[in-house]
Design a protein around this motif. Structure first.
Motif, PDB file in Angstrom:
ATOM      1  N   ASP A  15       0.836  -1.210   0.000  1.00  0.00           N
ATOM      2  CA  ASP A  15       0.000   0.000   0.000  1.00  0.00           C
ATOM      3  C   ASP A  15       0.865   1.251   0.000  1.00  0.00           C
ATOM      4  O   ASP A  15       0.541   2.250  -0.661  1.00  0.00           O
ATOM      5  N   VAL A  16       1.955   1.187   0.745  1.00  0.00           N
ATOM      6  CA  VAL A  16       2.872   2.333   0.798  1.00  0.00           C
ATOM      7  C   VAL A  16       3.479   2.575  -0.580  1.00  0.00           C
ATOM      8  O   VAL A  16       3.576   3.728  -1.039  1.00  0.00           O
ATOM      9  N   GLU A  17       3.874   1.504  -1.257  1.00  0.00           N
ATOM     10  CA  GLU A  17       4.430   1.648  -2.609  1.00  0.00           C
ATOM     11  C   GLU A  17       3.391   2.235  -3.564  1.00  0.00           C
ATOM     12  O   GLU A  17       3.720   3.065  -4.423  1.00  0.00           O
ATOM     13  N   LYS A  18       2.146   1.820  -3.419  1.00  0.00           N
ATOM     14  CA  LYS A  18       1.073   2.357  -4.249  1.00  0.00           C
ATOM     15  C   LYS A  18       0.910   3.855  -4.012  1.00  0.00           C
ATOM     16  O   LYS A  18       0.715   4.641  -4.955  1.00  0.00           O
ATOM     17  N   LEU A  19       1.027   4.263  -2.760  1.00  0.00           N
ATOM     18  CA  LEU A  19       0.915   5.676  -2.398  1.00  0.00           C
ATOM     19  C   LEU A  19       2.081   6.478  -2.971  1.00  0.00           C
ATOM     20  O   LEU A  19       1.894   7.564  -3.549  1.00  0.00           O
ATOM     21  N   LEU A  20       3.286   5.938  -2.858  1.00  0.00           N
ATOM     22  CA  LEU A  20       4.464   6.629  -3.377  1.00  0.00           C
ATOM     23  C   LEU A  20       4.400   6.731  -4.903  1.00  0.00           C
ATOM     24  O   LEU A  20       4.787   7.765  -5.486  1.00  0.00           O
ATOM     25  N   ASP A  21       3.925   5.680  -5.566  1.00  0.00           N
ATOM     26  CA  ASP A  21       3.772   5.712  -7.026  1.00  0.00           C
ATOM     27  C   ASP A  21       2.771   6.781  -7.439  1.00  0.00           C
ATOM     28  O   ASP A  21       2.962   7.473  -8.456  1.00  0.00           O
TER      29      ASP A  21
ATOM     30  N   VAL B 208       6.384  17.825  -3.661  1.00  0.00           N
ATOM     31  CA  VAL B 208       5.868  16.677  -2.903  1.00  0.00           C
ATOM     32  C   VAL B 208       6.954  15.692  -2.473  1.00  0.00           C
ATOM     33  O   VAL B 208       6.646  14.683  -1.837  1.00  0.00           O
ATOM     34  N   GLN B 209       8.219  15.976  -2.777  1.00  0.00           N
ATOM     35  CA  GLN B 209       9.277  15.040  -2.393  1.00  0.00           C
ATOM     36  C   GLN B 209       9.329  14.865  -0.877  1.00  0.00           C
ATOM     37  O   GLN B 209       9.545  13.765  -0.369  1.00  0.00           O
ATOM     38  N   TRP B 210       9.113  15.965  -0.147  1.00  0.00           N
ATOM     39  CA  TRP B 210       9.143  15.890   1.317  1.00  0.00           C
ATOM     40  C   TRP B 210       8.090  14.911   1.850  1.00  0.00           C
ATOM     41  O   TRP B 210       8.300  14.263   2.876  1.00  0.00           O
ATOM     42  N   LEU B 211       6.948  14.833   1.136  1.00  0.00           N
ATOM     43  CA  LEU B 211       5.882  13.935   1.580  1.00  0.00           C
ATOM     44  C   LEU B 211       6.306  12.478   1.406  1.00  0.00           C
ATOM     45  O   LEU B 211       6.039  11.633   2.274  1.00  0.00           O
ATOM     46  N   LYS B 212       6.980  12.174   0.287  1.00  0.00           N
ATOM     47  CA  LYS B 212       7.488  10.813   0.089  1.00  0.00           C
ATOM     48  C   LYS B 212       8.480  10.457   1.195  1.00  0.00           C
ATOM     49  O   LYS B 212       8.444   9.348   1.748  1.00  0.00           O
TER      50      LYS B 212
ATOM     51  N   PHE C 285      -3.479  12.321  -1.062  1.00  0.00           N
ATOM     52  CA  PHE C 285      -2.931  11.226  -1.872  1.00  0.00           C
ATOM     53  C   PHE C 285      -3.524   9.873  -1.479  1.00  0.00           C
ATOM     54  O   PHE C 285      -3.561   8.955  -2.311  1.00  0.00           O
ATOM     55  N   VAL C 286      -3.993   9.731  -0.256  1.00  0.00           N
ATOM     56  CA  VAL C 286      -4.721   8.517   0.124  1.00  0.00           C
ATOM     57  C   VAL C 286      -5.960   8.386  -0.752  1.00  0.00           C
ATOM     58  O   VAL C 286      -6.280   7.302  -1.250  1.00  0.00           O
ATOM     59  N   ARG C 287      -6.652   9.498  -0.952  1.00  0.00           N
ATOM     60  CA  ARG C 287      -7.852   9.487  -1.804  1.00  0.00           C
ATOM     61  C   ARG C 287      -7.476   9.192  -3.260  1.00  0.00           C
ATOM     62  O   ARG C 287      -8.149   8.425  -3.936  1.00  0.00           O
ATOM     63  N   MET C 288      -6.413   9.841  -3.741  1.00  0.00           N
ATOM     64  CA  MET C 288      -5.993   9.622  -5.126  1.00  0.00           C
ATOM     65  C   MET C 288      -5.629   8.162  -5.385  1.00  0.00           C
ATOM     66  O   MET C 288      -5.864   7.635  -6.475  1.00  0.00           O
ATOM     67  N   ALA C 289      -5.051   7.515  -4.371  1.00  0.00           N
ATOM     68  CA  ALA C 289      -4.613   6.126  -4.526  1.00  0.00           C
ATOM     69  C   ALA C 289      -5.732   5.129  -4.244  1.00  0.00           C
ATOM     70  O   ALA C 289      -5.503   3.912  -4.290  1.00  0.00           O
TER      71      ALA C 289
END
Length: 369
Positions: free
Chosen positions: A177-183, A202-206, A302-306
């Motif tokens: 799930d984390v990888e999906k979020l980062l993608d 958004v790099q800081w968020l990753k 990004f949770v919503r986007m993913a």
């Protein structure tokens, strides 16, 4: 003279007067912690010695408490709390308490507050149970403080039933799930520009997601992390109290760095070049530190986007870390030490066992075929 007795979990003050009828008279303190009860007992003994309090009377308070306006009490309370909690917590207290105060006349004093004033605010029919619990929690702390300052004869929150907690499973993320979020963050950055052609910052968020997922840091600990707290050679993060930050429990701890969290921190340092020890680990393109509310909001977007579980929030990464450690066989005591839970019960609550894992365990234990 007076002494304490604990009955059914609550403390009572017992006063003795050889000429009284009866000779011993109790007064409920309505507290469950001995230290708090001892403080209240001292104040009652003082009031009794000064003739302001008599437990043998139907109304034990002979001399009423000084009249303090609710808003003045809120201001005093917030000044007091600033010594021990974070600015974001102060903001939450202010929002909750001032919303409650607006429901009462401006001329209302703390002494005028009745149980119904607290009950009507807590049990508003238009709010969710979680919000009711939050309102109760903040009022309970505030009115308890007012009681300690002797602004109250009797704490009205004691006559308001605490909203029950709804038992529901806390959502967690798997590494997939984390990888999906980062993608999804990478995809968004690659396909989005503003009016000037700039890509989203958004790099800081990753960075935040990976560090939180694989260290279990709380949001406040994450955004307050300085390079002085990170030792890449010994592979450890030091979670420290400092002038502008205190941990939730007030305790400092050392968190081991391994795997993806260690790799991410090394990448951040390589990306930045020379770093100053006093600078934040998480920073945007301008080098500014990340505000807690900004981190929460962007993560949720990004949770919503993913298309992940809508209940997932930034704090879910901490729960996920606990769950992942537990499922990989790490003992509850060690997990508690890593993430800094004050109670092992909290650690156990987030040490999720999945249905398939439970089934595998039962099969290993009982299936002899």
């Amino acid at each position: 003279m007076a002494n304490l007795r604990k009955i059914d979990g609550s403390y009572y003050a017992y006063f003795y007067d050889p000429n009284g009828s009866p000779k011993r008279k109790s007064h409920p303190l309505r507290v469950h912690m001995k230290s708090t009860a001892e403080d209240k007992l001292k104040r009652l003994e003082k009031a009794h010695a000064e003739g302001r309090f008599d437990p043998w009377r139907e109304d034990p308070w002979i001399e009423k408490t000084d009249q303090v306006l609710i808003q003045d009490a809120i201001d005093q309370f917030l000044d007091y709390k600033k010594k021990t909690v974070q600015p974001t917590t102060i903001d939450t207290y202010r929002q909750q308490l001032e919303a409650w105060a607006k429901q009462m006349p401006m001329t209302y004093h703390v002494l005028d507050v009745q149980p119904r004033d607290a009950r009507n605010y807590v049990y508003d029919s238009d709010i969710a149970n979680a919000t009711r619990r939050k309102r109760y929690r903040h009022l309970d702390v505030f009115l308890g403080w007012c009681d300690g300052e002797e602004y109250l004869d009797e704490n009205p929150i004691d006559r308001v039933q605490k909203p029950r907690k709804e038992e529901r499973e806390t959502p967690v993320l798997d590494p997939s799930d984390v990888e999906k979020l980062l993608d999804k963050i990478d995809e968004h950055r690659a396909t989005t520009t503003d009016a000037t052609g700039r890509r989203p910052d958004v790099q800081w968020l990753k960075d935040a997601i990976v560090i939180a997922m694989y260290t279990g840091l709380r949001r406040g600990e994450l955004v307050s992390l300085k390079w002085a707290d990170v030792d890449l050679d010994s592979k450890r993060i030091s979670v420290r109290n400092r002038g502008d930050f205190r941990t939730k429990t007030g305790d400092e701890r050392s968190v081991p760095l391994r795997g993806k969290a260690l790799d991410q921190l090394r990448e951040i340092k390589s990306r930045r070049g020379e770093v100053q020890q006093t600078k934040p680990v998480l920073a945007d393109q301008k080098g500014d530190p990340i505000r807690p509310d900004r981190a929460t909001k962007r993560f949720k977007e990004f949770v919503r986007m993913a298309n992940l579980d809508e209940r997932i929030c930034l704090h879910s990464l901490r729960h996920s870390c606990v769950s992942l450690l537990s499922r990989r066989g790490v003992s509850t005591r060690i997990i508690q030490k890593i993430v800094g839970h004050s109670s092992i019960t909290t650690t156990e609550r987030y040490s999720h066992i999945r249905v398939d894992e439970a089934a595998d365990a039962m099969e290993d234990a009982f299936d002899t075929r």
